[in-house]
Write a protein that holds these residues in place. Structure first.
Motif: not given
Length: 245
Positions: A28-36
């Motif tokens: 999340f911090e590195n904007e590799y994902i935007n949902s979990a």
């Protein structure tokens, strides 16, 4: 490292363990994902909740309903459990499994309990999916569809691309049509990272596509996907290409 606004990169298994939680926060911090999606019956649940509360970058949180491993939250009975009182995937994950009325009621109660446990933490829950995609099975699909409607939550589609069996593809199209007809779909497509990338997709108009990852750190401290390590490598390479573009 932003990616197209019409893509949901969802991290499954949030709350599974400390290393998974750490990896999901890192992503999340590195904007590799935007949902979990959050497991509510696993050892890392409380830590995952605290991570969500403490970090504004952690967003679009759903419930990863788990009828596959660990102990149930309700008195489910022995029909779905092994000798240790944990879920038996062999019993819940039968593709052709159909259950009695009493068993369905017990499963609905368990699904609701897992959703309610997430909601009780004050987190804005947006959607549901399931561990090992059990929500797409014939014996369980209607129970999950009912829960999504009852709690007014979006729901993960079944895989939207053909892979092997035409019968499976037809069935997935059918259940997806039922989800979308009720406007409960979390996205317009659901694909593996590899299939998503195989289409050379950088932007796909207005269609929203969900891709699935399982972030974790390996023993050497390297970010990986604990289901398929190559998936994370491919996804990070894709994001680097987007950033360069």
């Amino acid at each position: 490292m932003p990616f197209p606004v019409n893509v949901f990169a969802n991290a499954d298994d949030f709350g599974y363990s400390a290393s998974v939680n750490k990896a999901i926060l890192f992503c999340f911090e590195n904007e590799y994902i935007n949902s979990a999606t959050l497991l509510t019956n696993t050892p890392g649940f409380e830590e995952a909740v605290q991570i969500t509360r403490d970090n504004q970058c952690v967003k679009n949180i759903g419930i990863h309903i788990n009828l596959a491993e660990g102990k149930p939250l309700t008195n489910l009975g022995e029909a779905f459990l092994n000798a240790d009182g944990c879920f038996s995937l062999q019993k819940t994950g039968k593709a052709s499994g159909f259950f009695t009325k009493a068993e369905k009621l017990a499963l609905v109660k368990e699904i609701s309990a897992q959703i309610n446990k997430g909601l009780s933490q004050g987190i804005a829950i947006t959607h549901i999916d399931s561990h090992y995609h059990l929500h797409t099975l014939p014996g369980l699909f209607n129970l999950f569809l009912h829960a999504a409607g009852q709690f007014k939550l979006k729901m993960r589609l079944a895989q939207t691309y053909r892979e092997g069996s035409y019968l499976k593809f037809w069935y997935r199209q059918y259940i997806n049509s039922r989800i979308t007809a009720r406007k409960l779909n979390y996205s317009d497509r659901f694909e593996s990272v590899n299939h998503f990338l195989s289409r050379g997709l950088f932007y796909n108009g207005e269609q929203k596509t969900e891709v699935m990852l399982h972030p974790d750190f390996d023993p050497a401290g390297t970010l990986t996907d604990h289901f398929d390590a190559e998936t994370m490598v491919s996804w990070l390479n894709y994001l680097k290409q987007l950033h360069k573009g």
